[in-house]
Design a protein around this motif. Sequence first.
Motif, PDB file in Angstrom:
ATOM      1  N   LEU A   1       7.948  -4.752   3.051  1.00  0.00           N
ATOM      2  CA  LEU A   1       8.689  -5.836   3.698  1.00  0.00           C
ATOM      3  C   LEU A   1       8.392  -7.177   3.035  1.00  0.00           C
ATOM      4  O   LEU A   1       9.290  -7.999   2.845  1.00  0.00           O
ATOM      5  CB  LEU A   1       8.342  -5.905   5.182  1.00  0.00           C
ATOM      6  N   LEU A   2       7.138  -7.394   2.681  1.00  0.00           N
ATOM      7  CA  LEU A   2       6.789  -8.636   1.998  1.00  0.00           C
ATOM      8  C   LEU A   2       7.496  -8.754   0.660  1.00  0.00           C
ATOM      9  O   LEU A   2       8.007  -9.823   0.293  1.00  0.00           O
ATOM     10  CB  LEU A   2       5.270  -8.706   1.793  1.00  0.00           C
ATOM     11  N   LEU A   3       7.557  -7.661  -0.081  1.00  0.00           N
ATOM     12  CA  LEU A   3       8.218  -7.679  -1.388  1.00  0.00           C
ATOM     13  C   LEU A   3       9.724  -7.888  -1.237  1.00  0.00           C
ATOM     14  O   LEU A   3      10.340  -8.639  -1.999  1.00  0.00           O
ATOM     15  CB  LEU A   3       7.932  -6.371  -2.131  1.00  0.00           C
ATOM     16  N   ARG A   4      10.308  -7.240  -0.243  1.00  0.00           N
ATOM     17  CA  ARG A   4      11.760  -7.302  -0.060  1.00  0.00           C
ATOM     18  C   ARG A   4      12.224  -8.659   0.460  1.00  0.00           C
ATOM     19  O   ARG A   4      13.306  -9.129   0.133  1.00  0.00           O
ATOM     20  CB  ARG A   4      12.187  -6.195   0.905  1.00  0.00           C
ATOM     21  N   HIS A   5      11.371  -9.297   1.281  1.00  0.00           N
ATOM     22  CA  HIS A   5      11.813 -10.523   1.956  1.00  0.00           C
ATOM     23  C   HIS A   5      10.942 -11.729   1.602  1.00  0.00           C
ATOM     24  O   HIS A   5      10.831 -12.668   2.396  1.00  0.00           O
ATOM     25  CB  HIS A   5      11.804 -10.305   3.463  1.00  0.00           C
TER      26      HIS A   5
ATOM     27  N   PHE B   1      -2.017  -5.015  -3.490  1.00  0.00           N
ATOM     28  CA  PHE B   1      -2.163  -6.467  -3.547  1.00  0.00           C
ATOM     29  C   PHE B   1      -1.674  -7.096  -4.850  1.00  0.00           C
ATOM     30  O   PHE B   1      -1.000  -8.140  -4.813  1.00  0.00           O
ATOM     31  CB  PHE B   1      -3.621  -6.862  -3.296  1.00  0.00           C
ATOM     32  N   PRO B   2      -1.996  -6.534  -6.015  1.00  0.00           N
ATOM     33  CA  PRO B   2      -1.539  -7.189  -7.261  1.00  0.00           C
ATOM     34  C   PRO B   2      -0.026  -7.392  -7.308  1.00  0.00           C
ATOM     35  O   PRO B   2       0.449  -8.463  -7.713  1.00  0.00           O
ATOM     36  CB  PRO B   2      -2.016  -6.231  -8.358  1.00  0.00           C
ATOM     37  N   GLU B   3       0.743  -6.384  -6.883  1.00  0.00           N
ATOM     38  CA  GLU B   3       2.198  -6.510  -6.925  1.00  0.00           C
ATOM     39  C   GLU B   3       2.689  -7.562  -5.933  1.00  0.00           C
ATOM     40  O   GLU B   3       3.563  -8.384  -6.259  1.00  0.00           O
ATOM     41  CB  GLU B   3       2.851  -5.162  -6.615  1.00  0.00           C
ATOM     42  N   VAL B   4       2.119  -7.574  -4.728  1.00  0.00           N
ATOM     43  CA  VAL B   4       2.523  -8.560  -3.728  1.00  0.00           C
ATOM     44  C   VAL B   4       2.143  -9.962  -4.176  1.00  0.00           C
ATOM     45  O   VAL B   4       2.931 -10.910  -4.071  1.00  0.00           O
ATOM     46  CB  VAL B   4       1.882  -8.246  -2.356  1.00  0.00           C
TER      47      VAL B   4
ATOM     48  N   HIS C   1       3.676 -15.315  -6.210  1.00  0.00           N
ATOM     49  CA  HIS C   1       3.449 -16.327  -7.241  1.00  0.00           C
ATOM     50  C   HIS C   1       4.763 -16.715  -7.929  1.00  0.00           C
ATOM     51  O   HIS C   1       4.986 -17.884  -8.256  1.00  0.00           O
ATOM     52  CB  HIS C   1       2.446 -15.800  -8.276  1.00  0.00           C
ATOM     53  N   ARG C   2       5.648 -15.729  -8.109  1.00  0.00           N
ATOM     54  CA  ARG C   2       6.930 -16.002  -8.783  1.00  0.00           C
ATOM     55  C   ARG C   2       7.823 -16.928  -7.974  1.00  0.00           C
ATOM     56  O   ARG C   2       8.736 -17.549  -8.537  1.00  0.00           O
ATOM     57  CB  ARG C   2       7.666 -14.680  -9.071  1.00  0.00           C
ATOM     58  N   ILE C   3       7.598 -17.025  -6.675  1.00  0.00           N
ATOM     59  CA  ILE C   3       8.422 -17.926  -5.859  1.00  0.00           C
ATOM     60  C   ILE C   3       7.628 -19.180  -5.487  1.00  0.00           C
ATOM     61  O   ILE C   3       7.831 -19.802  -4.445  1.00  0.00           O
ATOM     62  CB  ILE C   3       8.970 -17.224  -4.603  1.00  0.00           C
TER      63      ILE C   3
ATOM     64  N   THR D   1      -6.797 -17.986  -0.970  1.00  0.00           N
ATOM     65  CA  THR D   1      -7.917 -17.083  -0.737  1.00  0.00           C
ATOM     66  C   THR D   1      -7.392 -15.691  -0.424  1.00  0.00           C
ATOM     67  O   THR D   1      -6.243 -15.531   0.003  1.00  0.00           O
ATOM     68  CB  THR D   1      -8.786 -17.573   0.448  1.00  0.00           C
ATOM     69  N   SER D   2      -8.219 -14.701  -0.670  1.00  0.00           N
ATOM     70  CA  SER D   2      -7.871 -13.314  -0.307  1.00  0.00           C
ATOM     71  C   SER D   2      -9.161 -12.610   0.083  1.00  0.00           C
ATOM     72  O   SER D   2     -10.263 -13.036  -0.265  1.00  0.00           O
ATOM     73  CB  SER D   2      -7.191 -12.585  -1.466  1.00  0.00           C
ATOM     74  N   LYS D   3      -9.013 -11.510   0.815  1.00  0.00           N
ATOM     75  CA  LYS D   3     -10.172 -10.783   1.274  1.00  0.00           C
ATOM     76  C   LYS D   3      -9.830  -9.316   1.424  1.00  0.00           C
ATOM     77  O   LYS D   3      -8.746  -8.992   1.902  1.00  0.00           O
ATOM     78  CB  LYS D   3     -10.645 -11.347   2.621  1.00  0.00           C
ATOM     79  N   VAL D   4     -10.737  -8.453   1.012  1.00  0.00           N
ATOM     80  CA  VAL D   4     -10.543  -6.998   1.159  1.00  0.00           C
ATOM     81  C   VAL D   4     -11.524  -6.514   2.220  1.00  0.00           C
ATOM     82  O   VAL D   4     -12.725  -6.740   2.140  1.00  0.00           O
ATOM     83  CB  VAL D   4     -10.792  -6.259  -0.170  1.00  0.00           C
ATOM     84  N   MET D   5     -10.971  -5.846   3.243  1.00  0.00           N
ATOM     85  CA  MET D   5     -11.791  -5.212   4.272  1.00  0.00           C
ATOM     86  C   MET D   5     -11.274  -3.807   4.480  1.00  0.00           C
ATOM     87  O   MET D   5     -10.108  -3.611   4.816  1.00  0.00           O
ATOM     88  CB  MET D   5     -11.713  -6.001   5.596  1.00  0.00           C
ATOM     89  N   SER D   6     -12.124  -2.828   4.254  1.00  0.00           N
ATOM     90  CA  SER D   6     -11.778  -1.421   4.502  1.00  0.00           C
ATOM     91  C   SER D   6     -10.505  -1.028   3.774  1.00  0.00           C
ATOM     92  O   SER D   6      -9.592  -0.427   4.353  1.00  0.00           O
ATOM     93  CB  SER D   6     -11.614  -1.168   6.011  1.00  0.00           C
TER      94      SER D   6
END
Length: 276
Positions: A225-229, A253-256, A261-263, A269-274
Amino acid sequence: MWQVSISTDAAGESAATDLLERLVSSPSVFSNALTGSVVVTAYPKRLPPRLHATLADALKTASGKPRIVIKPLPRRNWAESWKRHFKAIEVGTRLLVKPGWIKTRPRPGQRVVILDPGLSFGTGNHPTTLFCLQRIAQFRRPETAQSFLDVGTGSGILAIAAAKLGYAPVLAFDNDPEAVRTATKNVKKNRVQPRVVLRRGDLNRWPLRARRRYDLVCANVTADLLLRHAKKIRNLVRPGGRLVVAGILAREFPEVSESLHRINLTLETSKVMSNW
């Protein structure tokens, strides 16, 4: 009454959930943000034949080395058993999120969010929800007018927390009518209904050009959904505002991130949990 549980990790959550939904009944998902473990549980009245063997065969190649537990549940206890998975959650010094049956008292200055989950909605235990709650608390500037939008509200927890912290106006929407009904009940229980507007809404039908923009937008939705919209969601953020996105597996995450970034959005910041 029976309890059917599959213990796995974040990567195996979707497969376990889909499997129990198809073979047994709508499951609950309990996540531990510290250990990364996930328990997917259903409570059917009757069991299909050879259920354990069917589940084991379907999960042979699944991530997380899933463990299957099937046990009878005394009728008088089943509705209470899942409550053991929930604990009060402190979000820094500013928020305390807890089910109503937990007696934990807030610290001085903490706002309390009461959420009694049904079997399909959580109380902030999932890593993606916790990440959003942390950002909502972090970005709140006292004595400053800040608006808030919750994209894909689910239980309404983010909108309720935002209202408790002083964001106004607060708008929340979800495509699932059951989510909107649950969120409406939770908003009333927390006595923030004058400050939170809930709507049923579909990102597929949301206009590209937003009629209104917000100081803080949280989109705790799936990566697709994030990628599409992405452009629609970006246009909901007013100049100088912030966008918090969650619901993204670490491998996605890299693709999102590149898409955002392109827009012309800048990663703060970002964070990875589980694995999320």
